[in-house]
Write a protein that holds these residues in place. Structure first.
Motif, PDB file in Angstrom:
ATOM      1  N   ARG A   1     -11.496   1.338  -2.766  1.00 41.56           N
ATOM      2  CA  ARG A   1     -10.141   0.903  -3.180  1.00 41.56           C
ATOM      3  C   ARG A   1     -10.111  -0.600  -3.130  1.00 41.56           C
ATOM      4  O   ARG A   1     -10.986  -0.925  -2.494  1.00 41.56           O
ATOM      5  CB  ARG A   1      -9.163   1.347  -2.252  1.00 41.56           C
ATOM      6  CG  ARG A   1      -8.786   2.985  -1.941  1.00 41.56           C
ATOM      7  CD  ARG A   1      -7.544   3.426  -1.475  1.00 41.56           C
ATOM      8  NE  ARG A   1      -7.335   3.052   0.067  1.00 41.56           N
ATOM      9  CZ  ARG A   1      -6.486   3.270   0.819  1.00 41.56           C
ATOM     10  NH1 ARG A   1      -5.590   3.988   0.247  1.00 41.56           N
ATOM     11  NH2 ARG A   1      -6.351   2.743   2.223  1.00 41.56           N
TER      12      ARG A   1
ATOM     13  N   ASN B   1       0.892  -1.417  -0.053  1.00 43.83           N
ATOM     14  CA  ASN B   1       0.107   0.049  -0.012  1.00 43.83           C
ATOM     15  C   ASN B   1       1.127   1.332  -0.132  1.00 43.83           C
ATOM     16  O   ASN B   1       0.324   2.358   0.531  1.00 43.83           O
ATOM     17  CB  ASN B   1      -0.941   0.016   1.345  1.00 43.83           C
ATOM     18  CG  ASN B   1      -1.956  -1.167   1.046  1.00 43.83           C
ATOM     19  OD1 ASN B   1      -2.362  -1.556   0.232  1.00 43.83           O
ATOM     20  ND2 ASN B   1      -2.271  -1.715   2.289  1.00 43.83           N
TER      21      ASN B   1
ATOM     22  N   ALA C   1      -2.754   1.171   6.080  1.00 43.75           N
ATOM     23  CA  ALA C   1      -3.649   1.690   4.957  1.00 43.75           C
ATOM     24  C   ALA C   1      -2.727   2.543   4.160  1.00 43.75           C
ATOM     25  O   ALA C   1      -3.036   2.514   2.736  1.00 43.75           O
ATOM     26  CB  ALA C   1      -4.942   2.209   5.484  1.00 43.75           C
ATOM     27  N   ASN C   2      -1.826   3.119   4.626  1.00 49.37           N
ATOM     28  CA  ASN C   2      -0.862   4.193   3.948  1.00 49.37           C
ATOM     29  C   ASN C   2       0.349   3.557   3.774  1.00 49.37           C
ATOM     30  O   ASN C   2       1.311   4.442   3.322  1.00 49.37           O
ATOM     31  CB  ASN C   2      -0.973   5.492   4.744  1.00 49.37           C
ATOM     32  CG  ASN C   2      -2.386   6.107   4.515  1.00 49.37           C
ATOM     33  OD1 ASN C   2      -2.856   6.349   3.587  1.00 49.37           O
ATOM     34  ND2 ASN C   2      -3.039   6.295   5.801  1.00 49.37           N
ATOM     35  N   GLY C   3       0.652   2.369   4.059  1.00 44.53           N
ATOM     36  CA  GLY C   3       1.946   1.835   3.653  1.00 44.53           C
ATOM     37  C   GLY C   3       2.986   2.035   4.508  1.00 44.53           C
ATOM     38  O   GLY C   3       4.168   2.088   4.186  1.00 44.53           O
TER      39      GLY C   3
ATOM     40  N   THR D   1      -4.340  -7.108   0.059  1.00 45.62           N
ATOM     41  CA  THR D   1      -3.194  -7.094   0.598  1.00 45.62           C
ATOM     42  C   THR D   1      -3.106  -7.401   1.985  1.00 45.62           C
ATOM     43  O   THR D   1      -2.366  -7.988   2.462  1.00 45.62           O
ATOM     44  CB  THR D   1      -2.468  -6.006   0.394  1.00 45.62           C
ATOM     45  OG1 THR D   1      -3.018  -4.883   0.662  1.00 45.62           O
ATOM     46  CG2 THR D   1      -2.144  -5.685  -1.320  1.00 45.62           C
TER      47      THR D   1
END
Length: 784
Positions: free
Chosen positions: A517, A364, A697-699, A582
Motif C-alpha cells: 500500500r 487511512n 493502519a485501519n484508520g 500519512t
C-alpha cells in the motif's frame, strides 16, 4: 527640469552650501525596472493531469486556457516533482525540491537537510529577485511553502509570502482548503471570507477579484511599473467544489466511463500533435476496475463525481479568463509573460471508490459506497469535502500510467503553457524540449535580461539548478539544455537522462501487483533488492508513454543510470529514502514554544493551526472554558478544533452543554449534559480518557470515555467507539468562542459564536484528573 538622482552607494552629486540658495539637491534614485519590462504571471493549477485541459486533449471545456495556448506555446515535455509543495518550491526558486528541504509537503518533513520543510534563504525566490529590480510582487491563492508548525500567529513570519519577497498576499497557507469556507490570510493576518456560501461565495472568483485589485492599485499610480503575480488556485485540488449549474453542464458526458475518456483523449492528443504519432496508450491500470464490472449505482456515482470535477475545471477556466481579460482591458496582456502549469499529475487521494471526505485518505479510513451514494445530490456543494475515484485520476493523466505521488510520467508530466505576445512570435505551436519546474525561474530571468543575484538581503545565493527555455520560444528546434533530472517521492524513484528514463516504482507497479500500500516503509535490505531487481528502463524517443520496459535488453545503460541517480541524490540532499506516507503527519517537530502540558487560549484571536496546537489525538486530555452565562442562557461554541471533514466541538445547544465528535464525516457522536447550563460565571470542562488501543493502519484512533463537567462536577458522560487516528480535519485549528469555517458538527451553522461571554480556555494534556479546577486555572494564568 529632471531631478538630479544618484544610485545607492554613489557619492552625493549635488552641492551642499551653507544655505539653501547656494546649494543644489540630489535624490536617491528610486528602484525602477527598465522601461518596457514585461509583467510576469505564473498561473499554478493544483492536481491537474496531463490529459485534463481541452488543449491537451480533454473533453472538458477550457476555452480561456486554450486561448492562451493559441496565443503562445504548449510544452509536451514539462515535468514536476509529483507533489505540490515540492513542485511549487521548484517553480519559485529554480532549485530542486530536496535542495529546498521539501522532499515532501511541509506537513511531512522529517528532519534531514533535504526534508526539513525550511526553504533556505540562500535559495532565493523569484519574487525576491524581481523585487530588487523594481517589480511589484503579489502572491494570491495557495501557498503551502511555510513549515506547517510556523503558520500560527506566533510565526516566525520570515517564510510566509511577505517574508519571501512578496509585497502582498491573499490566500491560504496550507495544502488545500474548503472552497466555500476557506482559511484565508491577508498579508500576515487571518481574515474571514467576504461572504457566505448562501450569499454565493466561492474561493476562485474571490482570488481573481483580489488579484485584479492588487494590480490595479499599483497600475493606477505607476502604470509603467511591472508586476510579478504568483496566482495559485485551490482548484483542481479536492474538495471539488463548484456551483451545481456548472456540474450539470456535463450531465451524461462521462457515463461511458474512464476507459472511454482515455481513448477519446488519447485520439485527440495525437490529432493535436501534443504527443508523438507513434505513442502507445499505457495499459489499463490494475488498481482501476473495468467500468463495465461496476454496478449501476457505482457508475452513476462515479460519473457524477467526474461531472462535478469537469464543472469545477470549467468554472476555474472561466475565472482565469476574467483575470486575463482584465490584463487586456489594462493594455498589459501583450507584454505579460504568462506561464501556466500544474504542480503534479492528477490525484488519486479519492481512492478506488472516490470519497465525500478526503480526510479519510489522510487517516487511512476506507470509504463507504452507501454513504457516498446518499450524498450524490450534494457533491460539489459546501456540505462535503469530495474527491473522485482513481479511475478518473488514471484517465486524467492520459496517455501515461499512474498518478500524483509516483514518479512514473503520470505523476510528473504536466501541462505547461507559455504566452507572451510581445516576446514570442510563434502562435499555437508545440515545444517538445525536455523541461522541469526548476527551469521556470532561469527562463524568466533570461527573458527579462536579468542575472540571478549573487546575494539577497545579505545572504549569498546558491546556484540556480534549472535551465532556461528562452531559446526555444522562437526556435522549435533549439536543443534541450536540461539533459539530466532525478526524481524521488515517497521512495518512488526515477531518472531522466538524454531521452531515457529509469524508474524504480514503490510500492510497486501497482498496489494490486505488489501487494503493498501507499506509505509502506522501505527497509535498507529492501532498498538493496530494489536496486538490484526493481528498476525499469524506457526509451522516450520511441516510447513516449513508458510502455516498453527495456531493462533486460539495455542492462549496462540501466546500471549506469542507477549509479547516476545516486550521484544526483548525493548532490541534491535526496537521502535518506523514506517511503512513509500519512504516518509522517504524526512525527513531532520543533515548536516555537517549548512543549508543555497546559495551554491557555483566548477568544477573538486568530485560529491556531493544527500543527502549532496541542497534540490531542490518542492521548488523555481535558479542555476547560471559563465563561459567563447570561440569565436565560446562551447557545454557541465554547471551543472547537475541526471542520466538516473531521474534528470536535464543545458547545451549548438549546441551553445544554454538548461535546460533538466528527469522525472524518463518517460518523458523528454526541455527549450531552443531563442538566441545563447554570447562569453566571463558571468553568465548563470536557475530559477525554482513552479506553482502548489505536489501530492507525485501519484508520481507527483510540476509543474514549467522555465526561462533561461544570466547576469540576460531572454533569454528563458517554463513550466514543472510535476517534480520528492521525489528523483532525485538514483545516482543524484551535478556536475559542466559535467554530469558524465549515461546521464541525452538522446541527449548527458556522461560526455559531457563543452568545454569552467566553473569557479563556485551558487545554490540559497532563493526564491528571480535573480536581480543584478553579485553583488550577488561577495558578496557570498567573504564570502566563
Amino acid at each position: 527640469m529632471p531631478l538630479n538622482e544618484y544610485r545607492s552607494g554613489a557619492a552625493f552629486p549635488g552641492v551642499i552650501g551653507r544655505t539653501a540658495d547656494v546649494s543644489t539637491p540630489a535624490w536617491p534614485e528610486p528602484n525602477r525596472a527598465p522601461e518596457g519590462s514585461p509583467n510576469v504571471l505564473f498561473i499554478v493549477l493544483d492536481d491537474l493531469g496531463f490529459g485534463q485541459l481541452g488543449c491537451y486533449g480533454s473533453p472538458i471545456a477550457t476555452p480561456n486556457i486554450d486561448a492562451l495556448a493559441a496565443d503562445g506555446l504548449r510544452f509536451s515535455n514539462m515535468h514536476t516533482t509529483a507533489l505540490c509543495s515540492p513542485s511549487r518550491s521548484c517553480m519559485l526558486t529554480g532549485r530542486n525540491h530536496h535542495s529546498n528541504g521539501l522532499a515532501c509537503i511541509t506537513e511531512g518533513s522529517m528532519g534531514y537537510p533535504g526534508s526539513n520543510g525550511y526553504i533556505p534563504f540562500e535559495n532565493g525566490f523569484l519574487s525576491e529577485m524581481l523585487l530588487q529590480k523594481g517589480y511589484n510582487t503579489y502572491a494570491v491563492g495557495k501557498w503551502h511553502l511555510t513549515p506547517a508548525e510556523a503558520t500560527s500567529a506566533a510565526g516566525p513570519y520570515d517564510r510566509w509570502p511577505l517574508g519571501r519577497g512578496f509585497e502582498r498576499f491573499y490566500g491560504f497557507l496550507g495544502g488545500d482548503t474548503h472552497q466555500y469556507y476557506p482559511e484565508l490570510v491577508r498579508d500576515n493576518t487571518q481574515v474571514e471570507p467576504p461572504a457566505t456560501p448562501e450569499q454565493g461565495y466561492h474561493l476562485t472568483p474571490d482570488l481573481v477579484t483580489q488579484a485584479k485589485a492588487m494590480i490595479a492599485d499599483a497600475k493606477q499610480v505607476a502604470p509603467n511599473k511591472p508586476f510579478f503575480l504568483y496566482f495559485a488556485t485551490g482548484a483542481m485540488h479536492a474538495p471539488h467544489h463548484v456551483p451545481k449549474e456548472w456540474a450539470d453542464k456535463y450531465k451524461g458526458q462521462f457515463d461511458g466511463g474512464w476507459d472511454a475518456y482515455r481513448e477519446q483523449a488519447f485520439a485527440r492528443q495525437k490529432e493535436l500533435g501534443i504527443i508523438p504519432g507513434n505513442t502507445v496508450l499505457s495499459r489499463h491500470d490494475p488498481d482501476v476496475p473495468d467500468w463495465e464490472t461496476l454496478s449501476p449505482e457505482e457508475r452513476r456515482l462515479y460519473a457524477r463525481m467526474m461531472e462535478v470535477y469537469a464543472g469545477f475545471l470549467e468554472h476555474t477556466d472561466h475565472h482565469i479568463g476574467e483575470l486575463i481579460g482584465f490584463l487586456k482591458d489594462l493594455g498589459e496582456y501583450d507584454n505579460t509573460l504568462i506561464m501556466l502549469i500544474s504542480d503534479n499529475g492528477a490525484s488519486s487521494e479519492g481512492g478506488p471508490t472516490g470519497s465525500v471526505n478526503e480526510g479519510k485518505f489522510f487517516n487511512n479510513v476506507p470509504d463507504n459506497l452507501e454513504q457516498n451514494l446518499a450524498a450524490i445530490d450534494d457533491i460539489g456543494g459546501p456540505k462535503y469535502f469530495n474527491h473522485y475515484p482513481w479511475g478518473w485520476t488514471h484517465a486524467g493523466n492520459t496517455p501515461f500510467r499512474r498518478w500524483k505521488r509516483e514518479t512514473y510520467r503520470g505523476g510528473t508530466s504536466d501541462p505547461f503553457i507559455v504566452c507572451w505576445p510581445k516576446g514570442i512570435a510563434a502562435r499555437g505551436e508545440i515545444r517538445s524540449q525536455y523541461c522541469h519546474a526548476i527551469d521556470m525561474v532561469p527562463t524568466v530571468l533570461e527573458a527579462l535580461s536579468i542575472e540571478a543575484p549573487a546575494s539577497i538581503k545579505g545572504v549569498t545565493q546558491s546556484p540556480i539548478e534549472g535551465f532556461s527555455l528562452f531559446d526555444c520560444f522562437n526556435d522549435a528546434d533549439a536543443p534541450s539544455l536540461h539533459r539530466t533530472q532525478y526524481f524521488e517521492m515517497f521512495g518512488h524513484r526515477s531518472l531522466y537522462h538524454e531521452g531515457w528514463r529509469a524508474v524504480c516504482p514503490w510500492p510497486g507497479t501497482s498496489f494490486t501487483e505488489s501487494g503493498r500500500r501507499f506509505g509502506d516503509p522501505i527497509s535498507y535490505d529492501q532498498l538493496i533488492q530494489l536496486d538490484a531487481h526493481g528498476w525499469e528502463l524506457y526509451n522516450l524517443e520511441a516510447d513516449f508513454a513508458e510502455t516498453q520496459d527495456l531493462a533486460a535488453a539495455e542492462r549496462e545503460r540501466l546500471i549506469a543510470m542507477i549509479g547516476m541517480w545516486y550521484v544526483e541524490a548525493g548532490r541534491y540532499n535526496v537521502l535518506p529514502i523514506d517511503s512513509r506516507g500519512t504516518q509522517r503527519f504524526a512525527i513531532e517537530r520543533p515548536q516555537i514554544a517549548v512543549d508543555r502540558e497546559r495551554y491557555i487560549y483566548y477568544p477573538g484571536t486568530q485560529v491556531v493551526p493544527g500543527n502549532a496546537a496541542p497534540r490531542l489525538l490518542n492521548r488523555p486530555h481535558a479542555i476547560s472554558v471559563e465563561a459567563v452565562v447570561p440569565e436565560g442562557g446562551a447557545d454557541g461554541v465554547l471551543f472547537s478544533m475541526g471542520g466538516n471533514d473531521g474534528g470536535f466541538a464543545f458547545y451549548v445547544q438549546n441551553g445544554t452543554l454538548t461535546y460533538g465528535y466528527n469522525y472524518v464525516a463518517d460518523s458523528y457522536f454526541k455527549v450531552v449534559a443531563t442538566t441545563s447550563m447554570p447562569s453566571g460565571h463558571h468553568i465548563f470542562s470536557v475530559e477525554f480518557t482513552p479506553t482502548g488501543p489505536v489501530d492507525i493502519a485501519n484508520g481507527r484512533g483510540t476509543p474514549a470515555h467522555i465526561t462533561l463537567l461544570v466547576d469540576g462536577e460531572a454533569v454528563g458522560q458517554g463513550d466514543l467507539p472510535v476517534t480520528i487516528p492521525l489528523q483532525l480535519g485538514l483545516a482543524a485549528g484551535v478556536a475559542v468562542g466559535a467554530d469558524p469555517g465549515s461546521p464541525t458538527m452538522p446541527d449548527y451553522q458556522p461560526p455559531f459564536a457563543y452568545a454569552g461571554e467566553v473569557k479563556r480556555a485551558l487545554v490540559d494534556v497532563s493526564g491528571e484528573p480535573l480536581e480543584n479546577l478553579e485553583e488550577r486555572m488561577r495558578m496557570i494564568l498567573a504564570r502566563q
